[in-house]
Motif scaffolding. Structure first.
Motif, short mmCIF file in Angstrom:
data_model
loop_
_atom_site.label_atom_id
_atom_site.label_comp_id
_atom_site.label_asym_id
_atom_site.label_seq_id
_atom_site.Cartn_x
_atom_site.Cartn_y
_atom_site.Cartn_z
N VAL A 33 76.63 -14.45 53.93
CA VAL A 33 75.38 -13.68 53.87
C VAL A 33 75.66 -12.24 54.29
O VAL A 33 76.33 -11.98 55.30
CB VAL A 33 74.31 -14.29 54.79
N ASP A 42 69.16 -12.52 55.35
CA ASP A 42 68.24 -13.63 55.13
C ASP A 42 67.26 -13.76 56.31
O ASP A 42 66.09 -14.12 56.12
CB ASP A 42 68.98 -14.94 54.86
N ASN A 343 72.94 -13.53 49.61
CA ASN A 343 73.11 -14.76 50.38
C ASN A 343 74.28 -15.61 49.87
O ASN A 343 74.52 -16.70 50.38
CB ASN A 343 71.82 -15.59 50.34
#
Length: 435
Positions: A33, A42, A343
């Protein structure tokens, strides 16, 4: 929200090149991520929603110091102005003040935002080719340090409005056709900004004769997103024909690297070019001013979106929850960007996709041919180098709401502008609703 971040060069990707256009304090955690300022995107999407503007605060401050310290070392009698139209946000004005920047404002609204951030009014420089009486009154009442006069009609207004001494610069046309998009070129002979040298001399004489007009010097600006530093040097050389003055404001316009294949000058190369030309053509000891905007904030910012639709028709289309309502610069100036599935950073890029927005225009194309892994609904997509002009040009096309802005640093994030709401939209229409 803190994350340990590295900068991998994952196989089957162009991550090694992508790090050059993502924020300085970006990385990738062990889950794959993207992180900005040590914060996984995220987590930011979960807390603040998308679309979301994320600013790398530490990298931003570092870039500001490159300009301020670099120019002072080369030309001690200098001043660096933040061209705030690139990102006119209260949180940004506050950082500019803290880091020693003066501020270039180009309208009554930008004056109000800067003052609300605590910027000292004497550090404000008011630009614009068509300032209204109301805007000039706002500037004069606030005690704005310098007004950059564009034309003689503006002098007529100032003669009516001035009640105390006011420092002035005059914008002149340097006669440099900048190597940039036509909409971003401002220094050629056909520019709507400033006066040619013959008319400029008449305006200067008029200001010098007025008891309340403190004329200090001249201002130029050749355009935006300029990658050839020789053009800045040429513009400085052309200033020598305007006369010898106390101050020379040589504007901004330094371009940045937006795409993998683009090459942009460093801050150091830019300053070297300007100062070398100033030493050759301007009076020794004069005050030298520059106005970086895009090159201060662009790389520090990303735009974060969530994937809403994936389809394969004539092309592979990945549609996100933003678009030209918050990336208008793409349609206006044909600016190109790069994007990444934020992500799933470590997965190979197996597709070339059309990254599109949700606005009802075929021109709502964010990235033409983005390298992605097979996109999924709910994926997060980060567009790199969107700190400049993205938020500035946000609009309500199709009823879109302006995104929130967060600043991230050392594993923490703070909200500096909340997301616009539908109630905000309706508030403007209260007279009709109440009728």
């Amino acid at each position: 929200m803190t994350a340990e971040a590295t900068r991998p060069a994952a196989e089957g990707t162009r991550l090694e090149e992508l790090w050059d256009i993502l924020p300085e304090e970006s990385g990738c955690d062990e889950r794959g991520v993207l992180t900005i300022g040590g914060v996984p995107v995220d987590a930011l999407a979960e807390q603040y929603g998308t679309p979301l503007q994320i600013i790398d605060e530490k990298g931003l401050r570092r870039q500001i110091r490159r300009f301020v310290d670099g120019l002072r070392e080369r030309w001690p009698n200098s001043e660096v102005l933040y061209a705030s139209k690139s990102f006119p946000v209260v949180g940004m004005y506050r950082i500019a003040q803290e880091e020693g920047l003066s501020v270039d404002v180009a309208g009554g609204g930008e004056i109000k935002l800067a003052l609300a951030a605590g910027v000292a009014p004497e550090r404000l420089h008011f630009h614009g080719n068509a300032k209204s009486d109301d805007e000039l009154k706002i500037a004069l009442d606030a005690g704005v340090g310098t007004i950059i006069v564009d034309n003689e009609d503006e002098l007529d207004r100032l003669e009516r409005l001035l009640e105390r001494p006011q420092k002035l610069l005059l914008r002149v046309i340097p006669g440099v056709d900048a190597e940039t998009h036509a909409s971003q070129a401002t220094g050629g002979d056909k520019s709507k900004f400033g006066l040619p040298m013959d008319q400029a001399k008449r305006a200067i004489e008029r200001m010098q004769a007025h008891p309340l007009m403190e004329f200090e010097g001249v201002h130029i600006h050749i355009g935006s997103q300029i990658l050839n530093t020789r053009q800045f040097a040429e513009a400085v050389a052309n200033l020598s024909t305007s006369g010898e003055f106390e101050t020379y404001d040589v504007g901004g316009g330094l371009g940045v690297k937006y795409t993998y294949d683009e090459v942009a000058p460093s801050v150091e190369a830019y300053l070297d070019a300007i100062v070398a030309a100033a030493r050759q053509h301007l009076p020794e000891g004069a005050r030298l001013m520059i106005e970086p905007g895009r090159s201060v904030i662009a790389r520090a910012g990303i735009s974060l979106y969530r994937v809403l639709s994936v389809k394969h028709t004539g092309r592979a289309f990945v549609a996100v929850d933003g678009g030209m309502a918050d990336q208008l610069d793409i349609a206006l100036t044909d600016q190109r960007y790069e994007a990444v599935v934020a992500n799933r950073m470590l997965e190979p890029w197996t597709e070339s996709v059309q990254l599109v927005g949700r606005q009802c225009e075929s021109g709502d194309l964010l990235v033409d041919g983005a390298g992605f892994p097979a996109a999924r609904i709910g994926d997060l997509v980060a567009m790199a180098t969107t700190g400049a002009y993205s938020y500035t040009m946000t609009n309500n096309y199709n009823g879109a709401l302006r995104p929130a802005i967060v600043f991230a640093q050392d594993g923490e994030a703070r909200l500096v502008a909340r997301r616009e709401t539908y109630d905000d939209l309706l508030r403007l229409h209260a007279p009709a609703l109440e009728a």
